[in-house]
Design an enzyme around this catalytic site. Structure first.
Site, PDB file in Angstrom:
ATOM      1  N   HIS A 161      -4.681  -2.904  -0.831  1.00  0.00           N
ATOM      2  CA  HIS A 161      -3.692  -1.931  -0.646  1.00  0.00           C
ATOM      3  C   HIS A 161      -2.800  -2.535   0.654  1.00  0.00           C
ATOM      4  O   HIS A 161      -2.007  -2.069   1.451  1.00  0.00           O
ATOM      5  CB  HIS A 161      -4.151  -0.650  -0.160  1.00  0.00           C
ATOM      6  CG  HIS A 161      -4.829   0.062  -0.938  1.00  0.00           C
ATOM      7  ND1 HIS A 161      -5.734   1.085  -0.826  1.00  0.00           N
ATOM      8  CD2 HIS A 161      -4.530   0.212  -2.542  1.00  0.00           C
ATOM      9  CE1 HIS A 161      -6.089   1.447  -1.899  1.00  0.00           C
ATOM     10  NE2 HIS A 161      -5.185   1.039  -3.179  1.00  0.00           N
ATOM     11  N   CYS A 172      15.199  -7.220   1.252  1.00  0.00           N
ATOM     12  CA  CYS A 172      15.168  -8.924   0.985  1.00  0.00           C
ATOM     13  C   CYS A 172      13.694  -9.568   0.673  1.00  0.00           C
ATOM     14  O   CYS A 172      13.489 -10.761   0.397  1.00  0.00           O
ATOM     15  CB  CYS A 172      15.940  -9.427   1.960  1.00  0.00           C
ATOM     16  SG  CYS A 172      15.144  -9.541   3.544  1.00  0.00           S
ATOM     17  N   GLY A 288     -22.246  10.467   1.360  1.00  0.00           N
ATOM     18  CA  GLY A 288     -21.386  11.490   0.547  1.00  0.00           C
ATOM     19  C   GLY A 288     -21.244  10.922  -0.931  1.00  0.00           C
ATOM     20  O   GLY A 288     -21.538   9.909  -1.254  1.00  0.00           O
TER      21      GLY A 288
END
EC number: 2.3.1.-
Length: 314
Positions: A161, A172, A288
């Site tokens: 990312h 540009c 989790g």
């Protein structure tokens, strides 16, 4: 949960001054790490066996590896941004289309940058860097934009990312270091001051609209275009060439370890699907549930920085 950080910029001094509650102590770092059960010695042995048998290990990391460095994530139960506040991350389309949204984003990022850029790798980052040096880790793919793997010395690395430490011109394509932009912000805003309360992921803090209104945002030095951090915002897509590159690394691997990611976003989940198609063994270390628990041969609910240093990569 209410957390006040009180980061204040005093323009007369030309520097950011943080009160003690902002500083990275063990207590403050723990604010962003969800509760987890004690280490299970049998699970540690299972992960050790998994790593020992791996000859071309690909590791994919997410925000959960950096919470122990004091950087909050989005989705962790009770301590992630979504649990602490109703605020949501900026959307790519909004940033590109709206000058006021770009102004708000950069004002908040300007305040948060000194602290965000000062975060350091934790034992999990250092462990993976060591695995690479010893030839155990074949490739590392991170969803994080905090540069902590680079700070730890990892080189066989893809930042899926992007990275907050780089700034990109949307017109540009010129890239500049984020630290250089910080200096330009200070020059453009010599009398601007702000006090932030609340810390969000990715170098963001919470400011009032009144504080943001007078903040001046510089343009690209080369072409005058709009500047954006060199990261993939929510609602944007990862560069297809980068996606293809990571798919190739997954296909070359013989096993895949997920560290600190719930795999909720498709940009990372698709590589798990590729690993499944190649019948690679998959292990997941994340506090989790994740989107791919049913595809893993091993799932561990432990702190990354506690468990990974216990593993012998040789």
């Amino acid at each position: 949960m209410k957390m006040s950080f009180g980061l204040t910029f005093r323009s007369a001094k030309g520097r950011w001054i943080a009160n003690p509650s902002w500083q990275c102590s063990k207590a403050s770092i723990g604010l962003f790490v969800p509760a987890s059960p004690p280490l299970d010695p049998e699970k540690v042995k299972e992960l050790q066996r998994f790593i020992t048998l791996s000859k071309r290990l690909l590791v994919m990391t997410g925000a959960g590896i950096s919470t122990e460095s004091g950087i909050p994530d989005y989705r962790s139960e009770k301590v992630g941004l979504y649990a602490r506040t109703d605020r949501r991350p900026i959307q790519h389309g909004d940033f590109v289309r709206s000058a006021p949204i770009r102004q708000r984003y950069w004002a908040r990022n300007f305040v948060g940058w000194p602290q965000f850029s000062s975060h350091q790798p934790n034992p999990a980052h250092w462990a993976l860097s060591t695995w690479e040096k010893l030839g155990k880790l074949y490739w590392l793919v991170t969803q994080n934009v905090d540069a902590l793997h680079t700070k730890a010395g990892s080189q066989r690395l893809t930042e899926l990312h992007g990275c907050m430490h780089r700034v990109l011109c949307l017109d540009c394509g010129e890239q500049t270091p984020r630290g250089v932009l910080q200096e330009r912000f200070q020059v453009l805003n010599p009398t601007w001051s702000a006090e932030a309360y609340g810390l969000a992921p990715d170098g963001d803090v919470f400011l009032s609209e009144e504080q943001v209104r007078s903040f001046q945002v510089p343009s690209c030095i080369q072409c005058g275009g709009h500047l954006k951090p060199d990261v993939v915002f929510f609602g944007d897509t990862v560069n297809p060439d980068k996606v293809d590159f990571v798919h190739k690394r997954v296909k070359e691997a013989d096993s895949l370890l997920v560290v600190g990611s719930s795999l909720q976003v498709y940009s990372s989940y698709r590589f798990i699907l590729t690993a499944r198609e190649k019948k690679l063994p998959i292990a997941i270390l994340n506090i989790g549930p994740t989107r791919s628990d049913d595809l893993a041969c091993l799932k561990l609910n432990s702190r990354c920085g506690e468990l990974l240093p216990l593993i012998d990569p040789r």
